[in-house]
Write a protein that holds these residues in place. Structure first.
Motif, PDB file in Angstrom:
ATOM      1  N   MET A  54       0.955  -1.168  -0.015  1.00  0.00           N
ATOM      2  CA  MET A  54       0.207  -0.093   0.005  1.00  0.00           C
ATOM      3  C   MET A  54       0.607   1.145   0.001  1.00  0.00           C
ATOM      4  SD  MET A  54      -3.212  -0.674  -0.108  1.00  0.00           S
ATOM      5  CE  MET A  54      -4.633  -1.864   0.430  1.00  0.00           C
ATOM      6  N   LYS A  55       1.979   1.318   0.904  1.00  0.00           N
ATOM      7  CA  LYS A  55       2.827   2.444   0.775  1.00  0.00           C
ATOM      8  C   LYS A  55       3.374   2.652  -0.671  1.00  0.00           C
ATOM      9  CE  LYS A  55       3.415   2.321   5.782  1.00  0.00           C
ATOM     10  NZ  LYS A  55       4.313   1.774   6.778  1.00  0.00           N
ATOM     11  N   LEU A  56       3.693   1.549  -1.159  1.00  0.00           N
ATOM     12  CA  LEU A  56       4.519   1.832  -2.449  1.00  0.00           C
ATOM     13  C   LEU A  56       3.588   2.422  -3.359  1.00  0.00           C
ATOM     14  CD1 LEU A  56       6.111  -1.717  -2.682  1.00  0.00           C
ATOM     15  CD2 LEU A  56       7.482   0.363  -2.655  1.00  0.00           C
ATOM     16  N   LEU A  57       2.287   2.071  -3.441  1.00  0.00           N
ATOM     17  CA  LEU A  57       1.248   2.785  -4.328  1.00  0.00           C
ATOM     18  C   LEU A  57       1.107   3.975  -4.068  1.00  0.00           C
ATOM     19  CD1 LEU A  57      -1.368  -0.314  -4.240  1.00  0.00           C
ATOM     20  CD2 LEU A  57       0.308   0.325  -6.288  1.00  0.00           C
ATOM     21  N   THR A  58       1.167   4.536  -2.967  1.00  0.00           N
ATOM     22  CA  THR A  58       0.985   6.056  -2.749  1.00  0.00           C
ATOM     23  C   THR A  58       2.382   6.695  -2.599  1.00  0.00           C
ATOM     24  OG1 THR A  58       0.981   5.420  -0.184  1.00  0.00           O
ATOM     25  CG2 THR A  58      -1.030   5.383  -1.373  1.00  0.00           C
ATOM     26  N   ALA A  59       3.429   6.086  -2.856  1.00  0.00           N
ATOM     27  CA  ALA A  59       4.815   6.698  -2.805  1.00  0.00           C
ATOM     28  C   ALA A  59       5.505   7.169  -1.307  1.00  0.00           C
ATOM     29  CB  ALA A  59       5.064   8.027  -3.619  1.00  0.00           C
ATOM     30  N   GLN A  60       4.784   6.480  -0.435  1.00  0.00           N
ATOM     31  CA  GLN A  60       5.205   6.585   1.050  1.00  0.00           C
ATOM     32  C   GLN A  60       6.559   5.775   1.087  1.00  0.00           C
ATOM     33  OE1 GLN A  60       0.996   5.730   2.440  1.00  0.00           O
ATOM     34  NE2 GLN A  60       1.846   7.207   4.133  1.00  0.00           N
ATOM     35  N   ALA A  61       6.638   4.768   0.218  1.00  0.00           N
ATOM     36  CA  ALA A  61       7.890   3.984   0.087  1.00  0.00           C
ATOM     37  C   ALA A  61       8.160   3.891  -1.385  1.00  0.00           C
ATOM     38  CB  ALA A  61       7.545   2.495   0.936  1.00  0.00           C
ATOM     39  N   ILE A  62       9.526   3.655  -1.532  1.00  0.00           N
ATOM     40  CA  ILE A  62       9.773   3.857  -2.762  1.00  0.00           C
ATOM     41  C   ILE A  62      10.447   2.523  -3.174  1.00  0.00           C
ATOM     42  CG2 ILE A  62      11.578   4.810  -4.581  1.00  0.00           C
ATOM     43  CD1 ILE A  62       9.546   6.926  -3.276  1.00  0.00           C
ATOM     44  N   PRO A  63      10.216   1.866  -4.114  1.00  0.00           N
ATOM     45  CA  PRO A  63      10.537   0.496  -4.535  1.00  0.00           C
ATOM     46  C   PRO A  63      12.107   0.453  -4.593  1.00  0.00           C
ATOM     47  CG  PRO A  63       9.386   1.552  -6.490  1.00  0.00           C
ATOM     48  CD  PRO A  63       9.277   2.402  -5.305  1.00  0.00           C
ATOM     49  N   THR A  64      12.761  -0.798  -4.182  1.00  0.00           N
ATOM     50  CA  THR A  64      14.069  -0.857  -4.690  1.00  0.00           C
ATOM     51  C   THR A  64      14.160  -1.400  -6.089  1.00  0.00           C
ATOM     52  OG1 THR A  64      14.224  -1.997  -2.385  1.00  0.00           O
ATOM     53  CG2 THR A  64      16.004  -2.398  -3.769  1.00  0.00           C
ATOM     54  N   SER A  65      13.343  -2.038  -6.655  1.00  0.00           N
ATOM     55  CA  SER A  65      13.402  -2.317  -8.217  1.00  0.00           C
ATOM     56  C   SER A  65      11.919  -2.622  -8.433  1.00  0.00           C
ATOM     57  CB  SER A  65      14.378  -3.252  -8.471  1.00  0.00           C
ATOM     58  OG  SER A  65      13.877  -4.603  -7.643  1.00  0.00           O
ATOM     59  N   GLY A  66      11.833  -2.672  -9.793  1.00  0.00           N
ATOM     60  CA  GLY A  66      10.433  -3.169 -10.269  1.00  0.00           C
ATOM     61  C   GLY A  66       9.592  -1.661 -10.804  1.00  0.00           C
ATOM     62  N   SER A  67       8.559  -1.992 -11.417  1.00  0.00           N
ATOM     63  CA  SER A  67       7.788  -0.764 -11.881  1.00  0.00           C
ATOM     64  C   SER A  67       6.141  -0.848 -11.443  1.00  0.00           C
ATOM     65  CB  SER A  67       7.640  -0.848 -13.543  1.00  0.00           C
ATOM     66  OG  SER A  67       6.750  -2.061 -13.929  1.00  0.00           O
ATOM     67  N   ILE A  68       5.846   0.406 -11.154  1.00  0.00           N
ATOM     68  CA  ILE A  68       4.301   0.484 -10.606  1.00  0.00           C
ATOM     69  C   ILE A  68       3.558   1.410 -11.372  1.00  0.00           C
ATOM     70  CG2 ILE A  68       2.818   1.168  -8.283  1.00  0.00           C
ATOM     71  CD1 ILE A  68       5.270   0.579  -6.770  1.00  0.00           C
ATOM     72  N   GLN A  69       2.436   1.242 -11.739  1.00  0.00           N
ATOM     73  CA  GLN A  69       1.404   2.008 -12.374  1.00  0.00           C
ATOM     74  C   GLN A  69       0.027   2.080 -11.652  1.00  0.00           C
ATOM     75  OE1 GLN A  69       0.566   1.769 -16.733  1.00  0.00           O
ATOM     76  NE2 GLN A  69       2.239   3.198 -17.276  1.00  0.00           N
ATOM     77  N   VAL A  70      -0.346   3.319 -11.186  1.00  0.00           N
ATOM     78  CA  VAL A  70      -1.642   3.383 -10.768  1.00  0.00           C
ATOM     79  C   VAL A  70      -2.423   4.510 -11.491  1.00  0.00           C
ATOM     80  CG1 VAL A  70      -2.814   4.264  -8.683  1.00  0.00           C
ATOM     81  CG2 VAL A  70      -0.718   3.239  -8.534  1.00  0.00           C
ATOM     82  N   LEU A  71      -3.430   3.850 -12.113  1.00  0.00           N
ATOM     83  CA  LEU A  71      -4.627   4.769 -13.019  1.00  0.00           C
ATOM     84  C   LEU A  71      -3.789   5.363 -14.219  1.00  0.00           C
ATOM     85  CD1 LEU A  71      -6.514   6.401  -9.993  1.00  0.00           C
ATOM     86  CD2 LEU A  71      -7.068   4.574 -11.512  1.00  0.00           C
ATOM     87  N   GLY A  72      -2.835   4.586 -14.698  1.00  0.00           N
ATOM     88  CA  GLY A  72      -1.987   4.913 -15.648  1.00  0.00           C
ATOM     89  C   GLY A  72      -0.803   5.894 -15.383  1.00  0.00           C
ATOM     90  N   PHE A  73      -0.647   6.147 -14.201  1.00  0.00           N
ATOM     91  CA  PHE A  73       0.505   7.150 -13.843  1.00  0.00           C
ATOM     92  C   PHE A  73       1.710   6.523 -13.364  1.00  0.00           C
ATOM     93  CE2 PHE A  73      -3.132   9.704 -13.158  1.00  0.00           C
ATOM     94  CZ  PHE A  73      -3.156  10.693 -14.095  1.00  0.00           C
ATOM     95  N   ASP A  74       2.858   6.362 -13.970  1.00  0.00           N
ATOM     96  CA  ASP A  74       4.121   5.919 -13.264  1.00  0.00           C
ATOM     97  C   ASP A  74       4.435   6.361 -12.003  1.00  0.00           C
ATOM     98  OD1 ASP A  74       4.510   4.326 -15.505  1.00  0.00           O
ATOM     99  OD2 ASP A  74       5.699   6.067 -16.494  1.00  0.00           O
TER     100      ASP A  74
END
Length: 309
Positions: A54-74
């Motif tokens: 959940m925190k990764l999806l809201t950028a409260q945590a930054i991923p060490t690696s990998g990609s995330i898209q939420v509603l079309g936004f990186d």
């Protein structure tokens, strides 16, 4: 499906997402899609990686690696735009206790840039949805725990987001209040809002989620509708046997020799897929078994060896 017949893009998409905190890996190569307009339940025990996701999806945590898209936004690169289009209901209550219920919603309507001409109606709608219209002038400090939780959800919905993240939405609440909130969350799903909900309550996942993603040690280990998961991994019925350790070991040995999954929980062993037990094995296992319907907890324990608590 879109008008052209192609599948609509998922509301959330994670690919190979890893999050480490020092030597600890909280999320471990996570691949996850959440289709638009559905409710996906992230199910797992504490420490499975649900809240970190959940925190990764809201950028409260930054991923060490990998990609995330939420509603079309990186994310995290376009996290501000993604946050503006989603509603977030945190696990911890962070309401402003000195403000009234209505004032809390007004502040968030302003922060989420709800146009001034629509702000009053948006707050009214959120209060009505949360059944708090009669308490809108009450300071948060004077609201009950259930009312505060409903206000948290209303706050996350005041700008009418396309996606709502619910992190353990009913944790610590008594069963009656939890049931009230289930009705509120079920209403979101019925209205076509995409919902990603983390929970460790089995009944909550079974009741609300179109699909469940079972997490363990930062990974999704199984996914499907609650009924399909139960059918695949636990079958329709379970037989529970109680007794001393040597008796339980005997039951486990006989069941496994017949290719049947078992679940060990304290002073009992459950034999899953009991409807497939051959009559000869049924006799060997003895008459002390208690039959019951299978559930998601059976599935989780069989797949991970952990209990959801």
């Amino acid at each position: 499906m879109t008008e052209g017949g192609t599948a609509a893009p998922p509301a959330i998409s994670l690919r190979g997402v890893v999050k480490r905190f020092g030597d600890f890996t909280a999320v471990d190569g996570l691949d996850l899609d959440v289709p638009a307009g559905t409710c996906l339940g992230l199910l797992g025990p504490n420490g499975a990686g649900k809240s970190t996701t959940m925190k990764l999806l809201t950028a409260q945590a930054i991923p060490t690696s990998g990609s995330i898209q939420v509603l079309g936004f990186d994310v995290p690169r376009e996290s501000k735009r993604a946050r503006a289009a989603m509603g977030v209901v945190p696990q911890q209550d962070n309401l402003d206790e000195e403000l009234t219920a209505r004032e809390n919603l007004e502040v968030f309507a302003h922060l989420y840039r709800v146009p001034r001409s629509r702000r009053r109606a948006a707050v009214d709608d959120a209060l009505e949805l949360a059944h708090l219209t009669a308490r809108q002038r009450t300071k948060v400090d004077d609201l009950s725990g259930g009312m505060r939780r409903r206000l948290l959800i209303a706050r996350g919905l005041v700008h009418r987001p396309a996606l709502v993240l619910l992190d353990e939405p009913t944790v610590g609440l008594d069963p009656q209040v939890r049931a009230e909130l289930w009705g509120l969350i079920d209403g979101l799903r019925a209205n076509g809002t995409t919902v990603l909900m983390s929970t460790h309550y089995i009944e909550e996942a079974e009741r609300l989620a179109d699909e469940c993603a079972l997490m363990s040690h930062g990974k999704v280990i199984a996914r499907g509708s609650p009924s399909r998961l139960v059918e695949k991994y636990a079958g329709a019925r379970v037989v529970e046997h109680h007794g001393p350790p040597d008796r339980l070991e005997e039951v486990e040995r006989m069941a496994r020799a017949a290719g049947l999954p078992t679940r060990r929980t304290g002073p009992s062993v459950s034999v899953l897929k009991a409807e497939t037990i051959p009559p000869s094995l049924d006799e060997e296992l003895g008459p002390d078994g208690v039959r019951r319907a299978s559930n998601l907890e059976d599935v989780f324990v069989v797949l991970t060896g952990e209990r959801v608590e």
